[in-house]
Structures are given as structure tokens and as C-alpha cells.
Design a protein around this motif. Structure first.
Motif, mmCIF file in Angstrom:
data_model
loop_
_atom_site.group_PDB
_atom_site.id
_atom_site.type_symbol
_atom_site.label_atom_id
_atom_site.label_comp_id
_atom_site.label_asym_id
_atom_site.label_seq_id
_atom_site.Cartn_x
_atom_site.Cartn_y
_atom_site.Cartn_z
ATOM 1 N N ASP A 60 -60.972 17.774 -93.197
ATOM 2 C CA ASP A 60 -62.067 17.233 -94.006
ATOM 3 C C ASP A 60 -62.906 18.801 -95.193
ATOM 4 O O ASP A 60 -63.072 17.908 -96.113
ATOM 5 C CB ASP A 60 -63.343 17.342 -92.874
ATOM 6 N N LEU A 61 -62.086 19.525 -95.222
ATOM 7 C CA LEU A 61 -61.941 20.688 -96.279
ATOM 8 C C LEU A 61 -61.220 20.391 -97.472
ATOM 9 O O LEU A 61 -61.754 20.409 -98.341
ATOM 10 C CB LEU A 61 -61.978 22.403 -95.935
ATOM 11 N N GLY A 62 -60.659 19.569 -97.026
ATOM 12 C CA GLY A 62 -59.681 19.012 -98.376
ATOM 13 C C GLY A 62 -60.132 18.144 -99.285
ATOM 14 O O GLY A 62 -60.143 17.744 -100.545
ATOM 15 N N LYS A 63 -61.208 17.216 -98.843
ATOM 16 C CA LYS A 63 -62.232 15.900 -99.266
ATOM 17 C C LYS A 63 -63.037 16.735 -99.983
ATOM 18 O O LYS A 63 -63.947 16.159 -101.012
ATOM 19 C CB LYS A 63 -62.273 14.764 -98.133
ATOM 20 N N SER A 64 -63.905 18.229 -99.517
ATOM 21 C CA SER A 64 -64.801 18.057 -99.890
ATOM 22 C C SER A 64 -64.647 19.358 -101.532
ATOM 23 O O SER A 64 -65.677 19.126 -101.727
ATOM 24 C CB SER A 64 -65.581 19.324 -98.760
ATOM 25 N N TYR A 65 -63.392 19.991 -101.610
ATOM 26 C CA TYR A 65 -63.202 20.532 -102.756
ATOM 27 C C TYR A 65 -62.027 20.071 -103.186
ATOM 28 O O TYR A 65 -61.340 19.214 -102.813
ATOM 29 C CB TYR A 65 -63.234 22.061 -102.139
ATOM 30 N N GLU A 66 -62.811 20.256 -104.695
ATOM 31 C CA GLU A 66 -61.612 19.527 -105.651
ATOM 32 C C GLU A 66 -60.385 21.018 -105.667
ATOM 33 O O GLU A 66 -59.044 20.498 -105.584
ATOM 34 C CB GLU A 66 -62.086 19.664 -107.571
ATOM 35 N N GLY A 67 -60.756 22.124 -105.544
ATOM 36 C CA GLY A 67 -59.723 22.804 -105.955
ATOM 37 C C GLY A 67 -60.366 23.926 -104.761
ATOM 38 O O GLY A 67 -61.101 24.214 -104.375
ATOM 39 N N LEU A 68 -59.293 24.261 -103.846
ATOM 40 C CA LEU A 68 -58.840 25.621 -103.121
ATOM 41 C C LEU A 68 -58.103 26.664 -103.110
ATOM 42 O O LEU A 68 -57.104 26.172 -103.074
ATOM 43 C CB LEU A 68 -59.159 25.198 -101.310
ATOM 44 N N SER A 69 -58.107 27.974 -103.100
ATOM 45 C CA SER A 69 -57.473 29.661 -103.948
ATOM 46 C C SER A 69 -57.686 30.131 -103.095
ATOM 47 O O SER A 69 -58.896 30.285 -102.427
ATOM 48 C CB SER A 69 -57.092 29.181 -104.909
ATOM 49 N N CYS A 70 -56.641 30.796 -102.219
ATOM 50 C CA CYS A 70 -56.871 31.917 -100.860
ATOM 51 C C CYS A 70 -56.099 33.203 -102.001
ATOM 52 O O CYS A 70 -54.996 33.259 -102.249
ATOM 53 C CB CYS A 70 -56.012 32.188 -100.495
ATOM 54 N N GLU A 71 -57.436 34.542 -102.015
ATOM 55 C CA GLU A 71 -56.892 34.948 -102.717
ATOM 56 C C GLU A 71 -56.651 36.042 -101.303
ATOM 57 O O GLU A 71 -57.765 36.716 -100.931
ATOM 58 C CB GLU A 71 -58.436 36.138 -103.660
ATOM 59 N N ILE A 72 -55.684 37.161 -101.235
ATOM 60 C CA ILE A 72 -55.087 38.033 -100.286
ATOM 61 C C ILE A 72 -55.733 39.014 -100.665
ATOM 62 O O ILE A 72 -54.661 39.757 -101.250
ATOM 63 C CB ILE A 72 -53.742 37.544 -98.949
ATOM 64 N N THR A 73 -56.083 40.594 -99.975
ATOM 65 C CA THR A 73 -56.364 41.974 -100.627
ATOM 66 C C THR A 73 -55.671 42.300 -99.167
ATOM 67 O O THR A 73 -55.445 43.416 -99.516
ATOM 68 C CB THR A 73 -57.675 42.059 -99.994
ATOM 69 N N HIS A 74 -54.866 42.128 -97.904
ATOM 70 C CA HIS A 74 -54.434 42.996 -97.364
ATOM 71 C C HIS A 74 -53.634 42.078 -95.975
ATOM 72 O O HIS A 74 -54.469 41.249 -95.936
ATOM 73 C CB HIS A 74 -55.780 43.533 -95.977
ATOM 74 N N LEU A 75 -52.354 43.234 -95.703
ATOM 75 C CA LEU A 75 -51.589 41.270 -95.025
ATOM 76 C C LEU A 75 -51.112 42.497 -94.062
ATOM 77 O O LEU A 75 -50.139 43.156 -94.250
ATOM 78 C CB LEU A 75 -50.766 41.181 -95.782
ATOM 79 N N LEU A 76 -51.515 43.468 -92.658
ATOM 80 C CA LEU A 76 -50.500 44.428 -91.891
ATOM 81 C C LEU A 76 -50.678 43.589 -90.500
ATOM 82 O O LEU A 76 -50.137 42.985 -90.307
ATOM 83 C CB LEU A 76 -51.833 45.154 -91.590
ATOM 84 N N GLN A 77 -48.758 45.167 -90.066
ATOM 85 C CA GLN A 77 -48.872 43.840 -89.089
ATOM 86 C C GLN A 77 -48.041 45.370 -88.242
ATOM 87 O O GLN A 77 -48.216 45.998 -88.262
ATOM 88 C CB GLN A 77 -47.440 43.178 -89.506
ATOM 89 N N GLU A 78 -47.878 45.116 -87.060
ATOM 90 C CA GLU A 78 -47.985 45.147 -85.575
ATOM 91 C C GLU A 78 -47.510 44.807 -84.668
ATOM 92 O O GLU A 78 -48.205 43.422 -84.190
ATOM 93 C CB GLU A 78 -49.469 46.099 -84.774
ATOM 94 N N ASP A 79 -46.246 45.271 -84.174
ATOM 95 C CA ASP A 79 -44.940 44.612 -83.748
ATOM 96 C C ASP A 79 -45.263 42.901 -83.761
ATOM 97 O O ASP A 79 -45.121 41.988 -85.546
ATOM 98 C CB ASP A 79 -45.800 44.272 -82.302
ATOM 99 N N ASN A 80 -45.174 41.878 -82.879
ATOM 100 C CA ASN A 80 -45.967 39.699 -83.906
ATOM 101 C C ASN A 80 -47.047 40.138 -83.496
ATOM 102 O O ASN A 80 -47.881 38.703 -83.376
ATOM 103 C CB ASN A 80 -45.025 39.264 -82.042
ATOM 104 N N LYS A 81 -47.758 41.289 -84.082
ATOM 105 C CA LYS A 81 -49.489 40.246 -84.557
ATOM 106 C C LYS A 81 -49.885 40.570 -86.078
ATOM 107 O O LYS A 81 -49.161 42.022 -86.166
ATOM 108 C CB LYS A 81 -50.621 40.946 -83.692
#
Length: 140
Positions: A60-81
Motif C-alpha cells: 500500500d505504501l508503494g502505491k501511495s508515493y512516487e518515491g520513498l527514500s530512507c536517511e539513516i542517522t544511527h545504526l547500533l548493535q548489541e549481540d544479535n539486536k
């Protein structure tokens, strides 16, 4: 976001959000575990999604928007999370030239069998104010 050496788990999360899964639903099978559960708190309330529910919402999201981009600011990890903070920017079908912040997200993912297995997601509507945007810029 500058990305140097990502662990396997961080790479899975990063690649999922930058994959364009909302326009190519077959990518969901590549990244989401068949037994995925997503617990989502948004400005409109709480949702609990399984694989089928998330796939439908993404379609549904793909049908609603012409374009959708993701801007990532943080990516942190602890074990498998892995925790990720990002903003989706969207272009509507009605105004494809205008790119605005659709929503801001924080999510913690548990990785199982090299796929996204359990997600705890919080989102709120996008805010293009100067103060908010500066919170997403790297600090010197």
C-alpha cells in the motif's frame, strides 16, 4: 550516514531499509523472517504486524508515493539486536518534485537466521523544522 565496516547484522538492517522493498515486495521475503513480529507504536496508536500484515502495508505504501527514500542517522548493535534511527522522505504522486520528511523512526531489530525476526518500532510524523533537521546532522 558514513558507513565503514558493518557487521553482518547491521548490514541486513541497513540493506532492508535502503532496498526499496515498498516498490518490490519480493524483497520482503529476502529480509524478513517468515515468523516476523513487529510491535509498532505510532502517532495513530499501536499495531502488531506479522509477515502478511507488513507485506500488505508495504505494498500500500508503494502505491501511495512516487518515491520513498530512507536517511539513516544511527545504526547500533548489541549481540544479535540492531537499533536504527532513520527518516523516510517521500514524493507524492500529486507533487513528485517535492521531497519532504514523511516520518521519523526508531527501531530495534532482533536478527534470527540472518533475517529480521522481531522488531520494536516507534514512529512519528516528519518534521522539517530547522531545529529537528539539525538533530539528524553529524555533530563535530
Amino acid at each position: 550516514m558514513k558507513i565503514y565496516m558493518l557487521t553482518k547484522e547491521k548490514q541486513i538492517v541497513h540493506d532492508f531499509y535502503t532496498s526499496g522493498f515498498h516498490k518490490n515486495i519480493s524483497l520482503i521475503q529476502k529480509y524478513l523472517h517468515k515468523d516476523v513480529t513487529i510491535y509498532w507504536n505510532s502517532s495513530s496508536g499501536f499495531s502488531k504486524l506479522d509477515f502478511e500484515g507488513f507485506s500488505k502495508m508495504s505494498s500500500d505504501l508503494g502505491k501511495s508515493y512516487e518515491g520513498l527514500s530512507c536517511e539513516i542517522t544511527h545504526l547500533l548493535q548489541e549481540d544479535n539486536k540492531v537499533a536504527i534511527r532513520f527518516t523516510y522522505h517521500a514524493n507524492t504522486i500529486e507533487d513528485p518534485e517535492e521531497d519532504g520528511a514523511l516520518a521519523h523512526f526508531m527501531c530495534i531489530w532482533e536478527i534470527k537466521d540472518n533475517k529480521l525476526y522481531e522488531g520494536y518500532l516507534i514512529s512519528q510524523p516528519g518534521d522539517d523544522s530547522e531545529e529537528n533537521i539539525s538533530s539528524f546532522l553529524p555533530k563535530n
